[in-house]
Design an enzyme around this catalytic site. Structure first.
Site, PDB file in Angstrom:
ATOM      1  N   ARG A   1     -23.159 -25.918  74.523  1.00 29.02           N
ATOM      2  CA  ARG A   1     -21.818 -25.748  75.326  1.00 29.02           C
ATOM      3  C   ARG A   1     -21.403 -26.921  75.638  1.00 29.02           C
ATOM      4  O   ARG A   1     -20.199 -27.182  75.811  1.00 29.02           O
ATOM      5  CB  ARG A   1     -22.149 -24.679  76.619  1.00 29.02           C
ATOM      6  CG  ARG A   1     -22.146 -23.198  76.299  1.00 29.02           C
ATOM      7  CD  ARG A   1     -21.943 -22.293  77.380  1.00 29.02           C
ATOM      8  NE  ARG A   1     -21.912 -20.880  77.212  1.00 29.02           N
ATOM      9  CZ  ARG A   1     -20.932 -20.245  76.698  1.00 29.02           C
ATOM     10  NH1 ARG A   1     -19.921 -20.964  76.367  1.00 29.02           N
ATOM     11  NH2 ARG A   1     -21.096 -18.919  76.433  1.00 29.02           N
TER      12      ARG A   1
ATOM     13  N   GLY B   1     -38.641 -22.871  65.017  1.00 30.62           N
ATOM     14  CA  GLY B   1     -39.909 -23.517  65.378  1.00 30.62           C
ATOM     15  C   GLY B   1     -40.722 -22.598  65.412  1.00 30.62           C
ATOM     16  O   GLY B   1     -41.319 -21.578  64.604  1.00 30.62           O
ATOM     17  N   SER B   2     -41.430 -22.751  66.618  1.00 29.78           N
ATOM     18  CA  SER B   2     -42.460 -21.658  67.138  1.00 29.78           C
ATOM     19  C   SER B   2     -42.208 -20.254  67.096  1.00 29.78           C
ATOM     20  O   SER B   2     -43.136 -19.686  66.985  1.00 29.78           O
ATOM     21  CB  SER B   2     -42.938 -22.351  68.718  1.00 29.78           C
ATOM     22  OG  SER B   2     -42.662 -23.502  68.551  1.00 29.78           O
TER      23      SER B   2
ATOM     24  N   ASP C   1     -40.003 -24.123  60.643  1.00 27.54           N
ATOM     25  CA  ASP C   1     -41.106 -24.883  60.835  1.00 27.54           C
ATOM     26  C   ASP C   1     -42.218 -24.268  60.289  1.00 27.54           C
ATOM     27  O   ASP C   1     -42.619 -22.979  60.464  1.00 27.54           O
ATOM     28  CB  ASP C   1     -41.337 -25.105  62.240  1.00 27.54           C
ATOM     29  CG  ASP C   1     -40.525 -25.972  63.042  1.00 27.54           C
ATOM     30  OD1 ASP C   1     -39.904 -26.820  62.406  1.00 27.54           O
ATOM     31  OD2 ASP C   1     -40.764 -26.178  64.407  1.00 27.54           O
TER      32      ASP C   1
ATOM     33  N   LYS D   1     -40.874 -34.522  59.780  1.00 30.37           N
ATOM     34  CA  LYS D   1     -40.519 -35.328  61.089  1.00 30.37           C
ATOM     35  C   LYS D   1     -40.967 -36.780  61.173  1.00 30.37           C
ATOM     36  O   LYS D   1     -42.339 -36.749  60.971  1.00 30.37           O
ATOM     37  CB  LYS D   1     -40.973 -34.439  62.548  1.00 30.37           C
ATOM     38  CG  LYS D   1     -40.164 -33.520  62.851  1.00 30.37           C
ATOM     39  CD  LYS D   1     -40.588 -32.566  64.034  1.00 30.37           C
ATOM     40  CE  LYS D   1     -40.101 -30.983  64.127  1.00 30.37           C
ATOM     41  NZ  LYS D   1     -38.660 -31.321  64.224  1.00 30.37           N
TER      42      LYS D   1
ATOM     43  N   GLY E   1     -40.668 -25.416  71.573  1.00 34.71           N
ATOM     44  CA  GLY E   1     -41.631 -24.659  71.673  1.00 34.71           C
ATOM     45  C   GLY E   1     -41.773 -23.965  73.147  1.00 34.71           C
ATOM     46  O   GLY E   1     -42.752 -23.446  73.521  1.00 34.71           O
TER      47      GLY E   1
ATOM     48  N   GLY F   1     -35.945 -23.189  70.888  1.00 35.85           N
ATOM     49  CA  GLY F   1     -35.989 -22.092  71.710  1.00 35.85           C
ATOM     50  C   GLY F   1     -35.475 -20.790  71.231  1.00 35.85           C
ATOM     51  O   GLY F   1     -35.441 -19.738  71.680  1.00 35.85           O
TER      52      GLY F   1
END
Lengths: 191, 306
Positions: B177, B247-248, B36, B93, B165, B226
């Site tokens: 999983r 991402g973050s 990102d 996005k 995030g 995550g």
């Protein structure tokens, strides 16, 4: 003796080449370290992102070992792998391995919206069926030196070239069930 | 309008070719890290670190979460600037079900559209019919039924959803999983059981049959949400993710360039603990992150999508 073909597995579509070679009954090895090259009779450099691959080749200490390998063993490069095999690239972000004397043009056909499929004639199988070739943000070939043979064209552009053991392609033979190109490369290398 | 109808005609002749070429691009991104980025400078850092693609967006998920309000498609000028800066594929996005935003992104020649739960959904019943587009789509899923519905609509790549995030890998692991377990179960069933499975999953029958035969999705499956450390990337890769979205985790850390490069290497060498150790050393602190109990149910992003 069974031959083993390595598939450079730093990034990209390496598993598809393994699947294709397995269908041809060839043993394969995923290559992520220079030392693993010792066990290979030939090497495929797959498609992926050439900036990523170029960086990982250098940082994994594989730049010189790959060049040394190509001096004595056959290499097939596809898309980003073709770019890596070139003598020069129209983009400073990629440091090619200079395995074959041609200049590669990154994203020659444009962005993904311009990616396409085409039925092309393979010069080594000119009487056979056409090959359904997928061009994905594909590179082009600019200059050809002596000793390089054009093995297929699309719209008058060279899209598959070879010099005996080494071949380089703009399109993706591993994304179809048609294994003729892999079989051709294997037949040429006599390993 | 002329342009659009021409595209439609091309598609009717070429839907399968187009889908194959789009899944092909997803194949090329395997083994890589997609990052990102919110500015051209960040995009450059990501490309220099070895990212195989960037996701251009105005606010990273951690900031969307903090700011609240409606999150929409990013400003086309900002996406254009990023496109002009890097040579790797650029993704962007659109909101779930917002096919007009997707049309804008296609006109902008974006390489991959993410129909994303990170933005505020535009349609609470329907996702975009993605086969109508020339450019590929990636969608999120928390389970097999959701993944197969998105592929049925034309998604060329899936990503199992973590909690975007959050800097917390637990949801990504849970959903990876869940997906892998469901796929494994299908391979053990008899053909006579698959229609019933399709009914229970709410998934297209032919795709259920594909999974039962092959034990995997018919398109590449990546992990998103995550991932904050090299070890996180290695974990989801070992659990079956074919590439990672970060991402973050990168630009909320104290040293984005170093962390980005480390995550790229960890994604490649995901099963080599020596290299993972080496790339995990010397990184400055990562993003703080959130424990799942700190995120109220109504603010969780992974549950969006139907």
């Amino acid at each position: 003796m069974n031959r083993t073909v390595g598939v450079l597995a730093l990034q990209g579509a390496y598993q598809k080449h393994v699947d294709c070679l397995s269908r041809l009954g060839v043993d394969t090895l995923l290559i992520r370290k220079a030392s693993e090259l010792d066990q290979c009779d030939g090497l495929i450099i797959p498609g992926g992102e050439s900036t990523t691959m170029s960086l990982l080749i250098q940082e994994s200490g594989m730049y010189e070992p790959l060049r040394d390998f190509a001096q004595v063993k056959p290499v097939m490069g596809v898309c980003a792998g073709m770019i890596m095999m070139s003598a020069s690239v129209d983009d400073q972000r990629v440091k090619p391995l200079q395995i074959m004397p041609f200049r590669a043009l990154r994203n020659h056909y444009g962005r993904q919206v311009h990616s396409f499929s085409a039925d092309i004639t393979l010069d080594f199988d000119a009487d056979g069926d056409t090959f359904h070739a997928h061009f994905i943000r594909a590179p082009g070939v600019e200059t050809l030196a002596n000793g390089i043979e054009v093995l297929a064209t699309c719209n008058d552009e060279s899209v598959m070239i070879g010099d005996g053991g080494h071949i380089a392609l703009s399109f993706h033979p591993e994304l179809t069930d048609d294994a003729r190109i892999h079989a051709y490369w294997l037949s040429n290398i006599n390993v | 309008m002329v342009e659009k109808s021409q595209t439609m005609n091309d598609r009717s002749d070429n839907t399968q070719n187009n889908f194959d070429v789009n899944v092909g691009l997803a194949e090329m991104l395997k083994g890589g890290a997609i990052m990102d980025v919110t500015t051209a400078e960040q995009a450059k850092i990501a490309e220099d670190a070895g990212a195989c693609a960037v996701m251009a967006l105005e606010r990273i998920p951690a900031d969307i979460r903090r700011d609240g309000g409606v999150a929409r498609m990013s400003d086309p000028d900002m996406i254009q600037e990023i496109k002009d800066t890097v040579s790797i594929p650029v993704m962007a996005k659109c909101r779930i079900g917002h096919f007009a935003e997707a049309q804008v992104l296609q006109a902008l020649e974006i390489d991959f559209i993410d129909e994303s739960e990170v933005l505020t959904p535009a349609d609470e019943a329907n996702h975009i019919y993605k086969h109508e587009f020339k450019v590929p789509f990636v969608c999120g899923a928390t389970n097999l039924g959701e993944a197969l519905r998105r592929i049925g609509e034309g998604a060329a790549m899936m990503r199992t959803k973590g909690e975007a995030g959050s800097g917390n890998i637990v949801e990504a692991v849970r959903h990876m999983r869940a997906l892998q377990d469901e796929m494994k179960r299908l391979t053990t069933l008899g053909k006579e059981q698959l229609m019933s499975v399709a009914k229970d999953l709410g998934a297209p029958y032919d795709l259920v049959c594909y999974v039962a035969e092959h034990g995997r999705l018919p398109v590449p499956n990546f992990s998103a949400g995550g991932i904050a450390t090299p070890a996180d990337a290695a974990l989801v890769r070992q659990l079956g993710a074919e590439a990672v979205f970060v991402g973050s985790g990168i630009f909320k850390s104290d040293d984005p360039a170093a962390r980005a490069a480390a995550i790229v290497k960890a994604t490649t060498h995901f099963d080599d603990p020596e290299i993972l150790l080496q790339v995990s050393r010397g990184l400055r602190p990562g993003m703080k992150g959130l424990e799942m109990s700190e995120i109220p149910e109504q603010e969780r992003l992974a549950v969006r999508g139907w």
